[in-house]
Design an enzyme around this catalytic site. Sequence first.
Site, PDB file in Angstrom:
ATOM      1  N   LYS A 137       0.586  -1.400   0.223  1.00 35.36           N
ATOM      2  CA  LYS A 137       0.004   0.357  -0.357  1.00 35.36           C
ATOM      3  C   LYS A 137       1.211   1.036  -0.072  1.00 35.36           C
ATOM      4  CE  LYS A 137      -4.906   0.690   0.240  1.00 35.36           C
ATOM      5  NZ  LYS A 137      -5.685  -0.047  -0.420  1.00 35.36           N
TER       6      LYS A 137
ATOM      7  N   GLY B 215     -23.761   4.320   3.722  1.00 36.41           N
ATOM      8  CA  GLY B 215     -22.826   5.205   2.881  1.00 36.41           C
ATOM      9  C   GLY B 215     -22.731   4.433   1.465  1.00 36.41           C
ATOM     10  N   VAL B 216     -23.509   6.198   1.020  1.00 41.98           N
ATOM     11  CA  VAL B 216     -24.004   5.111  -0.270  1.00 41.98           C
ATOM     12  C   VAL B 216     -22.852   5.327  -1.300  1.00 41.98           C
ATOM     13  CG1 VAL B 216     -26.299   3.846  -0.427  1.00 41.98           C
ATOM     14  CG2 VAL B 216     -25.455   6.693  -0.260  1.00 41.98           C
TER      15      VAL B 216
ATOM     16  N   VAL C 277     -19.011   1.860  -4.540  1.00 47.50           N
ATOM     17  CA  VAL C 277     -19.942   0.728  -4.132  1.00 47.50           C
ATOM     18  C   VAL C 277     -21.053   1.040  -3.359  1.00 47.50           C
ATOM     19  CG1 VAL C 277     -18.892  -0.677  -2.591  1.00 47.50           C
ATOM     20  CG2 VAL C 277     -16.838   0.187  -3.757  1.00 47.50           C
ATOM     21  N   GLY C 278     -21.843   1.818  -2.214  1.00 50.44           N
ATOM     22  CA  GLY C 278     -22.612   1.505  -1.638  1.00 50.44           C
ATOM     23  C   GLY C 278     -23.483   1.797  -2.582  1.00 50.44           C
TER      24      GLY C 278
END
Length: 370
Positions: A89, A189-190, A193-194
């Site tokens: 990372k 959380g949209v 991904v959401g």
Amino acid sequence: MTEPSPLVFGRTHGHDQLSGHEQVVFCHDRFTGLRAIIAIHSTALGPALGGTRFYPYHSEEAALDDVLDLSRGMTYKNALAGLDHGGGKAVIIGDPEKDKTEALLRAYGRFVASLGGRYITACDVGTYVQDMDVIAREGQWVTGRSPAAGGAGDSSVLTAFGVYQGMRACAERLWGEPTLSGRQIGIAGVGKVGSKLVDLLAEDGARVTVTDISGTAVDHVRSAHPEVNVADDIEALLKAGVDIYSPCALGGALTDDTTATLATAGVRAICGGANNQLQHPGVEKLLEDSGILYAPDYVVNSGGVIQVSDELHGFSFERAKGKAMQIFDVTRRIFALAGDEGIPPAVAADRIAERRITEISQLYGIYLGK
């Protein structure tokens, strides 16, 4: 015949775990203002693969803590995804809205290239497809590029698909059928991904309640799915009575206190797209003791890394989707081992990952010739 180097495992936090990393590189370019850290946790399965996070850390120590933890998590994520990649990372210290420039990204790209392929980067918080295109101008060890630049583009599609497969495995474990039809799912959380997870759940017949600090994100979901319920915050979302809680925003969402809240609210399972959901080691045991089935985040959200890994071989969406489909089977296997051995699913997942890393690393003792 050379002996494989010893492997150091353990998903704990803090600088005392620095010895478990193969290589940590501090990158500083005075001209562009670049300050970055690249951490390679393991290359036992292959070149380290993991995204670059661009974030305004309050100190270099905080950035180091994050990159060490995130890179370690990528080792386990890539192993459980069946990839021939180790974990790595990178973090760039700064405000992406103010500090991101072409020159800074290209300077960072040169640092990535200097590692000679030991680390392959991709998108993460604060970096996007267009940034990867810029970084790739300085070297080949970059994924998550745009289709125009020969990449796979947005990886959130397969990330959401993998979370959905994990939810199907949760449903099978809890209710005997791998479907979310009629179940109440709460998504915190949209974003990229959401919102895509909402699409998949709606198609499966689930009842969905969402919450997000961004009104724009909520409006986007409601425009596509007016039947979706909206809660003002997570507390209100849980009061709606959800069967499966899905954290899809920032990490650290699962704490001692939230575990008690989830148990009181009657939540049966947790399966979400956010990274590093457990605030500290031990939360997984609290969830287990509270009767809440936890699908380890680094298992179910691995669709994105599966996609960018496929990009290295000439991207095929169908091939990558087929690989992401296997998240269902991997999650089932984790639940089965956890049940058989009486351990939390997160511990079972770690054991499966460590077993694969150890077994495959032994192959490097076989001499292939010059």
